[in-house]
Design a protein around this motif. Structure first.
Motif, PDB file in Angstrom:
ATOM      1  N   GLU B  78       1.640  10.643   9.672  1.00  0.00           N
ATOM      2  CA  GLU B  78       0.424  11.454   9.835  1.00  0.00           C
ATOM      3  C   GLU B  78      -0.164  11.851   8.494  1.00  0.00           C
ATOM      4  O   GLU B  78      -1.380  11.927   8.332  1.00  0.00           O
ATOM      5  N   ALA B  79       0.723  12.099   7.534  1.00  0.00           N
ATOM      6  CA  ALA B  79       0.260  12.586   6.236  1.00  0.00           C
ATOM      7  C   ALA B  79      -0.060  11.452   5.264  1.00  0.00           C
ATOM      8  O   ALA B  79      -0.562  11.703   4.167  1.00  0.00           O
ATOM      9  N   ALA B  80       0.209  10.210   5.642  1.00  0.00           N
ATOM     10  CA  ALA B  80       0.089   9.089   4.700  1.00  0.00           C
ATOM     11  C   ALA B  80      -1.341   8.877   4.194  1.00  0.00           C
ATOM     12  O   ALA B  80      -1.566   8.468   3.065  1.00  0.00           O
ATOM     13  N   ASN B  81      -2.319   9.121   5.042  1.00  0.00           N
ATOM     14  CA  ASN B  81      -3.734   9.048   4.667  1.00  0.00           C
ATOM     15  C   ASN B  81      -4.115   7.686   4.060  1.00  0.00           C
ATOM     16  O   ASN B  81      -4.725   7.611   2.987  1.00  0.00           O
ATOM     17  N   LEU B  82      -3.718   6.627   4.765  1.00  0.00           N
ATOM     18  CA  LEU B  82      -4.045   5.275   4.326  1.00  0.00           C
ATOM     19  C   LEU B  82      -4.928   4.611   5.368  1.00  0.00           C
ATOM     20  O   LEU B  82      -4.931   5.023   6.525  1.00  0.00           O
ATOM     21  N   THR B  83      -5.648   3.606   4.949  1.00  0.00           N
ATOM     22  CA  THR B  83      -6.412   2.797   5.899  1.00  0.00           C
ATOM     23  C   THR B  83      -5.726   1.440   6.003  1.00  0.00           C
ATOM     24  O   THR B  83      -5.394   0.825   4.989  1.00  0.00           O
ATOM     25  N   TRP B  84      -5.514   1.020   7.229  1.00  0.00           N
ATOM     26  CA  TRP B  84      -4.857  -0.273   7.442  1.00  0.00           C
ATOM     27  C   TRP B  84      -5.837  -1.402   7.167  1.00  0.00           C
ATOM     28  O   TRP B  84      -6.844  -1.553   7.862  1.00  0.00           O
ATOM     29  N   ASP B  85      -5.529  -2.165   6.110  1.00  0.00           N
ATOM     30  CA  ASP B  85      -6.278  -3.381   5.812  1.00  0.00           C
ATOM     31  C   ASP B  85      -5.261  -4.440   5.397  1.00  0.00           C
ATOM     32  O   ASP B  85      -4.049  -4.221   5.514  1.00  0.00           O
ATOM     33  N   GLU B  86      -5.747  -5.574   4.911  1.00  0.00           N
ATOM     34  CA  GLU B  86      -4.825  -6.665   4.616  1.00  0.00           C
ATOM     35  C   GLU B  86      -3.778  -6.247   3.583  1.00  0.00           C
ATOM     36  O   GLU B  86      -2.595  -6.547   3.740  1.00  0.00           O
ATOM     37  N   ALA B  87      -4.231  -5.546   2.562  1.00  0.00           N
ATOM     38  CA  ALA B  87      -3.314  -5.170   1.474  1.00  0.00           C
ATOM     39  C   ALA B  87      -2.282  -4.149   1.941  1.00  0.00           C
ATOM     40  O   ALA B  87      -1.083  -4.298   1.683  1.00  0.00           O
ATOM     41  N   THR B  88      -2.727  -3.097   2.629  1.00  0.00           N
ATOM     42  CA  THR B  88      -1.787  -2.057   3.053  1.00  0.00           C
ATOM     43  C   THR B  88      -0.842  -2.611   4.114  1.00  0.00           C
ATOM     44  O   THR B  88       0.349  -2.293   4.106  1.00  0.00           O
ATOM     45  N   LEU B  89      -1.354  -3.431   5.010  1.00  0.00           N
ATOM     46  CA  LEU B  89      -0.484  -4.020   6.034  1.00  0.00           C
ATOM     47  C   LEU B  89       0.543  -4.952   5.417  1.00  0.00           C
ATOM     48  O   LEU B  89       1.706  -4.964   5.813  1.00  0.00           O
ATOM     49  N   ASP B  90       0.116  -5.723   4.428  1.00  0.00           N
ATOM     50  CA  ASP B  90       1.041  -6.650   3.789  1.00  0.00           C
ATOM     51  C   ASP B  90       2.191  -5.896   3.133  1.00  0.00           C
ATOM     52  O   ASP B  90       3.360  -6.260   3.246  1.00  0.00           O
ATOM     53  N   LYS B  91       1.846  -4.804   2.474  1.00  0.00           N
ATOM     54  CA  LYS B  91       2.887  -4.007   1.815  1.00  0.00           C
ATOM     55  C   LYS B  91       3.784  -3.328   2.860  1.00  0.00           C
ATOM     56  O   LYS B  91       5.012  -3.341   2.753  1.00  0.00           O
ATOM     57  N   TYR B  92       3.172  -2.740   3.865  1.00  0.00           N
ATOM     58  CA  TYR B  92       3.914  -2.003   4.887  1.00  0.00           C
ATOM     59  C   TYR B  92       4.881  -2.913   5.636  1.00  0.00           C
ATOM     60  O   TYR B  92       6.035  -2.557   5.865  1.00  0.00           O
TER      61      TYR B  92
END
Lengths: 189, 127
Positions: B78-92
């Motif tokens: 909840e506190a992560a405050n990220l937007t899921w896109d190609e880069a964030t998903l790839d890292k996650y």
């Protein structure tokens, strides 16, 4: 046997001693060489039953034909290791909950602190175990789907939800118990 | 002349296209669907509003972490405050707990970069 021994004096006494010793050795319960020295604290009974049932269901699934059988056997191996840790130190402090809920705290509860502290220190390692178990349950579910084994699939899905229970409920509960004991037990603890 | 102008117009349009928009994802969405089925489907649905052990992944790409209604996220997510896109998903997807410590997603990570790209391409189709 008694009346045979009564006939001769010394030899009868010796025989009685030997026979008695043999009988005692046969009839006495077999005890492990290292007797249990640590006091084993119980778990909440509901969780004991749950552990037993989960293990039994996995044992049944392990006997299914491949791919379900081997997949279930893998889950069973991981689960047994995790369950042993739960019994040894993760779950016993939960038995204090009914007392804490009534505001009853006493120094005798200090036994729980080393267990709680250990669980907290091993939090990431325990999470990694849950991850391994989740992966293995997914493999069991996939095996169930491939084999049209509905029991395997449904068991895996249900067990995964139980796995989440540990993270959502058990972990924070143990943290609260530890915090309460530290706050309310006498200063020595 | 007209052809040159239309090429310039198309190029200009592409240049002006918002940075988040893509003409094509790096991976193969069809292969990604298989990855999803084998790896993710036990915990996640792709149907809107259908949460399972994990939240629905419908509309994932472009949304904020911790934002699916009716799903009980970990405080960390909840506190992560990220937007899921190609880069964030790839890292996650390489290691959820490494990127968001305290997440309750019990998944070790998808180490194969091709499968990750395929999966992300598939997830991007869920809208």
């Amino acid at each position: 046997m008694k009346h045979k021994i009564a006939r001769n004096g010394v030899s009868c006494a010796r025989d009685a001693f030997l026979i008695g010793g043999l009988a005692a050795a046969i009839l006495a319960p077999i005890r492990p060489v290292a007797a249990q020295t640590a006091i084993q604290h119980p778990l909440p009974h509901a969780l004991e039953i749950q552990q037993k049932e989960t293990q039994e269901q996995l044992e049944v699934l392990s006997k299914h034909k491949a791919p379900v059988g081997p997949a279930a056997a893998h889950v069973l191996g991981l689960y047994r290791q995790h369950a042993e840790q739960e019994r040894a130190y993760i779950l016993p402090p939960l038995t204090l909950l009914p007392y804490l809920a009534e505001g009853k705290i006493n120094p005798a509860m200090a036994w729980a602190l080393p267990m709680l502290e250990r669980t907290r220190a091993e939090k990431e390692a325990i999470f990694n175990q849950h991850t391994e178990i989740a992966d293995a349950l997914n493999a069991l579910s996939q095996a169930g789907i491939a084999s049209h084994d509905r029991f395997a699939k449904e068991f895996a899905e249900s067990a995964l939800a139980d796995d989440l229970n540990d993270l959502e409920i058990l972990e924070p509960t143990l943290a609260l118990i530890e915090e309460t004991l530290h706050a309310k037990l006498p200063a020595a603890h | 002349m007209l052809r040159r102008l239309s090429v310039i117009a198309v190029a200009g349009g592409l240049f002006l296209m918002p940075a988040g928009m893509r003409l094509a994802w790096a991976g193969d969405a069809s292969a990604g669907k298989t990855v999803f089925t084998n790896v993710c489907s036990i915990c996640h649905s792709v149907q809107p509003g259908q949460n399972k052990i994990g939240p629905s992944l419908f509309g994932l790409v472009g949304r904020k972490t911790g934002s699916v209604p009716g799903y009980s996220y970990s405080p960390a997510n909840e506190a992560a405050n990220l937007t899921w896109d190609e880069a964030t998903l790839d890292k996650y997807l390489q290691g959820p707990r490494a990127m968001i410590p305290g997440t309750k997603m019990t998944y070790g990570g998808l180490k194969d970069a091709t499968k990750r790209a395929d999966l992300i391409a598939y997830l991007a189709t869920l809208k």
